[in-house]
Design an enzyme around this catalytic site. Structure first.
Site, PDB file in Angstrom:
ATOM      1  N   ASP A 170       4.077   1.984  -0.872  1.00 61.72           N
ATOM      2  CA  ASP A 170       5.505   2.088  -0.466  1.00 61.72           C
ATOM      3  C   ASP A 170       6.746   2.375  -0.672  1.00 61.72           C
ATOM      4  O   ASP A 170       7.596   2.816  -0.456  1.00 61.72           O
ATOM      5  CB  ASP A 170       5.580   0.586   0.019  1.00 61.72           C
ATOM      6  N   HIS A 253       7.406   6.768   6.382  1.00 60.50           N
ATOM      7  CA  HIS A 253       6.708   6.021   7.121  1.00 60.50           C
ATOM      8  C   HIS A 253       6.033   6.802   8.699  1.00 60.50           C
ATOM      9  O   HIS A 253       5.542   6.165   9.298  1.00 60.50           O
ATOM     10  CB  HIS A 253       7.278   5.097   7.675  1.00 60.50           C
ATOM     11  N   HIS A 256       2.470   6.839   7.907  1.00 64.58           N
ATOM     12  CA  HIS A 256       2.073   5.800   8.464  1.00 64.58           C
ATOM     13  C   HIS A 256       1.505   5.480   9.971  1.00 64.58           C
ATOM     14  O   HIS A 256       0.658   4.889  10.066  1.00 64.58           O
ATOM     15  CB  HIS A 256       2.630   4.969   7.856  1.00 64.58           C
ATOM     16  N   HIS A 270      -0.778  -1.093   3.654  1.00 60.65           N
ATOM     17  CA  HIS A 270       0.435   0.114   4.655  1.00 60.65           C
ATOM     18  C   HIS A 270       0.501   1.098   3.065  1.00 60.65           C
ATOM     19  O   HIS A 270       1.377   1.881   3.395  1.00 60.65           O
ATOM     20  CB  HIS A 270       1.171  -0.980   4.419  1.00 60.65           C
TER      21      HIS A 270
END
Length: 363
Positions: A170, A253, A256, A270
């Site tokens: 992340d 993101h 994702h 994540h």
């Protein structure tokens, strides 16, 4: 041009930090609702609860699996019924996002107490809302950041190594996304551009990962707290949180979020999916070969995924991957903060390119 930088009210980190949690919570009120998952309830709550109860009265409630509108509504009812004066989120990213959302709906202060360093969620004024089935639904932008973030690195060191590594995944996106926003004069989570501080912290996050990531992984495997582990916990939690929120988000993101349309990816964390999104972003934004090599080398060294197969998509079809790309490019997604042209076809090609490079290096 106006820039805005967001910070939590107080950030506390260190080995044994839980011992001062009661005094920190007492600044928020006398009675609180603690939200944690079933595993944390069994394994970590006993490490925190006695120190809480030395200074405040708390009611504990377990969380039921997803940061969804339905779960937020259920917990809001409990907060109101218990006449809580503050909310505490204890656990991992989705629990923390849920606690922040409940506190927002109840108009109460919130304390965020991560038991892992697996995401950059703790410091942010943001909750990621999912459906009850686990698909990304929307971002809930909150009016203020958490009043308290407290991280006990002794507890983090006991958590599974994969969670720390996921947090590095992340955090890996932070500088690349912030730099994209800086170049494009794109807005951060406030709607304004980022500040010099935000961009510098995002770069510090990246440099810390490269320097300390492998040593921190080794420390976590040994369940010990070392200076490298402390620095990576700060990078994963504080630097990445400040960097993404005040620097801005872009491709990683969004990819994702696109990957969540394929149920096979739901078993992966994540940060693991964000890391692959970062690898794809290198191809989408035409990064130099030395940068691509540096990022792939880092991912391989700490154990982050470098192929689609490592996030459950070994047999993914082109049609499915195009659906991921289309979801990544949905209206309002942060991928549009890039200064390069972005289309579903170009994102599809970037996903294929990152996977091909990962497989080439594995041969």
């Amino acid at each position: 041009m106006i820039s805005t930088t967001l910070f939590p009210g107080r950030y506390v980190q260190g080995e044994g930090a839980r011992r001062q949690i009661g005094s920190d919570l007492s600044r928020l009120g006398a009675r609180g609702l603690v939200i944690c998952g079933p595993t944390v309830f069994r394994k970590a709550l006993p490490d925190y609860e006695p120190f809480m109860r030395k200074a405040v009265d708390v009611t504990v409630e377990t969380y039921r699996g997803e940061c969804s509108d339905e779960e937020i509504a259920r917990l809001l009812g409990l907060a109101l019924h218990s006449k809580a004066q503050f909310i505490v989120g204890l656990g991992g990213g989705k629990v923390l996002d849920t606690a922040k959302a409940v506190a927002y709906e109840a108009r109460l202060p919130v304390a965020v107490v991560p038991t892992i360093a697996g995401t950059d969620a703790p410091c942010s004024a943001l909750s990621v809302i999912y459906t009850e089935e686990g698909a990304f639904k929307r971002y809930l932008v909150l009016p203020r950041n958490p009043d308290l973030v407290l991280v006990d690195t002794e507890i983090v060191a006991r958590a599974p190594v994969r969670l720390l590594v996921s947090g590095m995944g992340d955090a890996l996106a932070t500088w690349f996304e912030a730099e994209s926003c800086r170049k494009a004069y794109a807005s951060n989570m406030t709607g304004n551009v980022g500040s010099l501080s935000a961009y510098a912290l995002a770069r510090l996050c990246y440099d810390t990962l490269l320097e300390d990531g492998l040593a921190a992984r080794t420390a976590c495997e040994a369940r010990i707290v070392t200076p490298s582990l402390e620095r990576i916990v700060e990078a994963n939690t504080l630097l990445s949180g400040l960097g993404f929120e005040s620097g801005g988000l872009a491709t990683s993101h969004s990819i994702h979020n696109g990957l969540t349309v394929l149920e096979r990816t739901h078993a992966f964390y994540h940060g693991e999916k964000v890391a692959f999104g970062t690898l794809a972003s290198l191809f989408l934004t035409d990064k130099p070969v030395d940068v691509i090599d540096e990022v792939f080398d880092f991912c391989e060294s700490v154990g982050l995924p470098t192929t689609l197969g490592q996030i459950g998509l070994a047999d993914v079809s082109d049609e499915e991957l195009l659906a991921v790309a289309e979801a990544s490019c949905a209206e309002g997604e942060t991928i549009h903060n890039e200064s390069v042209p972005v289309t579903p076809r170009s994102v599809f090609a970037a996903l294929k390119g990152a996977d091909a490079e990962g497989r080439r290096r594995a041969r």
